[in-house]
Design a protein around this motif. Structure first.
Motif, PDB file in Angstrom:
ATOM      1  N   TYR A  59     -13.820  38.605 -35.813  1.00 43.98           N
ATOM      2  CA  TYR A  59     -12.789  39.474 -35.379  1.00 43.98           C
ATOM      3  C   TYR A  59     -12.831  40.966 -36.551  1.00 43.98           C
ATOM      4  CZ  TYR A  59      -9.123  35.784 -34.653  1.00 43.98           C
ATOM      5  OH  TYR A  59      -8.853  34.582 -34.189  1.00 43.98           O
ATOM      6  N   PHE A  60     -13.800  40.666 -37.300  1.00 39.81           N
ATOM      7  CA  PHE A  60     -13.890  42.022 -38.298  1.00 39.81           C
ATOM      8  C   PHE A  60     -15.495  41.692 -38.634  1.00 39.81           C
ATOM      9  CE2 PHE A  60     -11.050  39.580 -41.244  1.00 39.81           C
ATOM     10  CZ  PHE A  60      -9.719  40.440 -40.658  1.00 39.81           C
ATOM     11  N   GLU A  61     -16.226  41.449 -38.099  1.00 40.38           N
ATOM     12  CA  GLU A  61     -17.669  42.138 -37.467  1.00 40.38           C
ATOM     13  C   GLU A  61     -18.034  41.843 -36.235  1.00 40.38           C
ATOM     14  OE1 GLU A  61     -20.257  38.913 -39.863  1.00 40.38           O
ATOM     15  OE2 GLU A  61     -19.021  39.029 -41.550  1.00 40.38           O
ATOM     16  N   ARG A  62     -18.005  41.137 -35.393  1.00 37.19           N
ATOM     17  CA  ARG A  62     -18.268  41.378 -34.029  1.00 37.19           C
ATOM     18  C   ARG A  62     -17.770  42.369 -32.873  1.00 37.19           C
ATOM     19  NH1 ARG A  62     -18.678  35.947 -31.726  1.00 37.19           N
ATOM     20  NH2 ARG A  62     -16.385  36.750 -30.597  1.00 37.19           N
ATOM     21  N   ASP A  63     -16.090  41.709 -33.123  1.00 34.40           N
ATOM     22  CA  ASP A  63     -15.833  42.021 -31.883  1.00 34.40           C
ATOM     23  C   ASP A  63     -14.179  43.357 -33.107  1.00 34.40           C
ATOM     24  OD1 ASP A  63     -15.924  40.862 -29.747  1.00 34.40           O
ATOM     25  OD2 ASP A  63     -15.339  39.307 -30.832  1.00 34.40           O
ATOM     26  N   ARG A  64     -14.896  43.871 -34.154  1.00 34.89           N
ATOM     27  CA  ARG A  64     -13.650  44.358 -35.196  1.00 34.89           C
ATOM     28  C   ARG A  64     -13.337  45.774 -33.380  1.00 34.89           C
ATOM     29  NH1 ARG A  64     -13.235  45.052 -40.567  1.00 34.89           N
ATOM     30  NH2 ARG A  64     -12.777  47.044 -41.713  1.00 34.89           N
ATOM     31  N   GLU A  65     -13.834  46.361 -33.194  1.00 30.60           N
ATOM     32  CA  GLU A  65     -13.927  47.527 -32.561  1.00 30.60           C
ATOM     33  C   GLU A  65     -12.775  47.673 -31.473  1.00 30.60           C
ATOM     34  OE1 GLU A  65     -15.256  51.329 -30.961  1.00 30.60           O
ATOM     35  OE2 GLU A  65     -16.723  51.039 -32.277  1.00 30.60           O
ATOM     36  N   THR A  66     -13.979  46.491 -30.902  1.00 31.79           N
ATOM     37  CA  THR A  66     -12.957  45.897 -29.923  1.00 31.79           C
ATOM     38  C   THR A  66     -11.599  45.598 -30.307  1.00 31.79           C
ATOM     39  OG1 THR A  66     -14.888  45.101 -28.614  1.00 31.79           O
ATOM     40  CG2 THR A  66     -12.946  44.519 -27.701  1.00 31.79           C
ATOM     41  N   ILE A  67     -11.716  44.892 -30.486  1.00 32.01           N
ATOM     42  CA  ILE A  67      -9.844  44.370 -31.034  1.00 32.01           C
ATOM     43  C   ILE A  67      -9.174  45.468 -31.790  1.00 32.01           C
ATOM     44  CG2 ILE A  67      -8.592  42.472 -32.610  1.00 32.01           C
ATOM     45  CD1 ILE A  67     -11.322  40.629 -31.792  1.00 32.01           C
ATOM     46  N   PHE A  68      -9.724  45.424 -31.769  1.00 32.86           N
ATOM     47  CA  PHE A  68      -8.323  46.529 -33.587  1.00 32.86           C
ATOM     48  C   PHE A  68      -8.603  48.596 -33.239  1.00 32.86           C
ATOM     49  CE2 PHE A  68      -9.908  43.028 -36.073  1.00 32.86           C
ATOM     50  CZ  PHE A  68      -8.307  43.057 -36.620  1.00 32.86           C
ATOM     51  N   ARG A  69      -8.837  48.478 -31.775  1.00 32.30           N
ATOM     52  CA  ARG A  69      -9.120  49.877 -31.651  1.00 32.30           C
ATOM     53  C   ARG A  69      -7.647  50.265 -30.268  1.00 32.30           C
ATOM     54  NH1 ARG A  69     -13.873  50.415 -28.340  1.00 32.30           N
ATOM     55  NH2 ARG A  69     -11.877  49.264 -26.282  1.00 32.30           N
ATOM     56  N   SER A  70      -6.602  51.351 -30.651  1.00 31.34           N
ATOM     57  CA  SER A  70      -6.301  51.775 -29.926  1.00 31.34           C
ATOM     58  C   SER A  70      -4.652  50.269 -29.893  1.00 31.34           C
ATOM     59  CB  SER A  70      -6.827  51.726 -28.514  1.00 31.34           C
ATOM     60  OG  SER A  70      -7.299  52.731 -28.028  1.00 31.34           O
ATOM     61  N   VAL A  71      -4.320  49.970 -30.992  1.00 37.82           N
ATOM     62  CA  VAL A  71      -3.191  49.753 -31.220  1.00 37.82           C
ATOM     63  C   VAL A  71      -2.392  50.734 -31.962  1.00 37.82           C
ATOM     64  CG1 VAL A  71      -2.419  47.571 -32.843  1.00 37.82           C
ATOM     65  CG2 VAL A  71      -5.297  47.074 -32.112  1.00 37.82           C
ATOM     66  N   GLU A  72      -1.119  49.738 -30.870  1.00 33.49           N
ATOM     67  CA  GLU A  72       0.241  50.524 -31.261  1.00 33.49           C
ATOM     68  C   GLU A  72       0.963  49.416 -31.668  1.00 33.49           C
ATOM     69  OE1 GLU A  72       1.701  52.702 -28.054  1.00 33.49           O
ATOM     70  OE2 GLU A  72      -0.205  53.234 -26.785  1.00 33.49           O
ATOM     71  N   LEU A  73       0.821  48.523 -31.668  1.00 32.39           N
ATOM     72  CA  LEU A  73       1.540  47.306 -32.932  1.00 32.39           C
ATOM     73  C   LEU A  73       0.972  46.728 -32.921  1.00 32.39           C
ATOM     74  CD1 LEU A  73       4.979  47.472 -31.719  1.00 32.39           C
ATOM     75  CD2 LEU A  73       4.648  44.756 -31.658  1.00 32.39           C
TER      76      LEU A  73
END
Length: 144
Positions: free
Chosen positions: A36-50
């Protein structure tokens, strides 16, 4: 049968015509947090509204749980600083009824301290269980 999420599950739910809800369910096991924090950080946490973060009140590794929570808050602040943040302290039914309020207040204070450390000012916290109305009440607050 309810089972824990393994790794990341992503679902798109279409409702009310053109509204699309992207759900990212991230498993809480240690093995997945590195991803979550390295490989997919931007994918998972970008444009989160909630964000709905769930703590398991039965966990025996509170320090590790809060390290993960801190990492999620930092990723949200970096990628989606305007996201609304909700925290569920789940499985409260497993705490003796006479101890629930004290344990809930203690955990809420730890959550508030962690949020302050990460410069998160706005969040809501709920004690929940699937066995009573608390999860429904929390959800009602979240969707309004």
């Amino acid at each position: 049968r309810l089972s824990p999420t393994l790794d990341v599950e992503h679902h798109q739910v279409r409702f009310l015509g053109d509204l699309v809800l992207n759900l990212w369910d991230c498993g809480g096991q240690d093995a997945f947090f590195e991803s979550y924090f390295e490989r997919d950080r931007e994918t998972i946490f970008r444009s989160v509204e909630l964000l709905i973060y769930v703590f398991d009140i039965e966990s025996n590794s509170t320090e590790n749980d809060f390290d993960h929570f801190r990492g999620v808050l930092e990723a949200i602040e970096e990628n989606s600083p305007d996201a609304r943040i909700f925290v569920l302290i789940h499985k409260m039914d497993l705490v003796a009824e006479e101890d629930r309020n004290a344990i809930l207040e203690d955990r809420q204070e730890l959550i508030a301290e962690t949020c302050r450390e990460c410069h998160v000012e706005h969040f809501q916290c709920f004690g929940t269980s699937i066995w009573d109305e608390t999860l429904y009440k929390a959800w009602s607050e979240i969707v309004t």
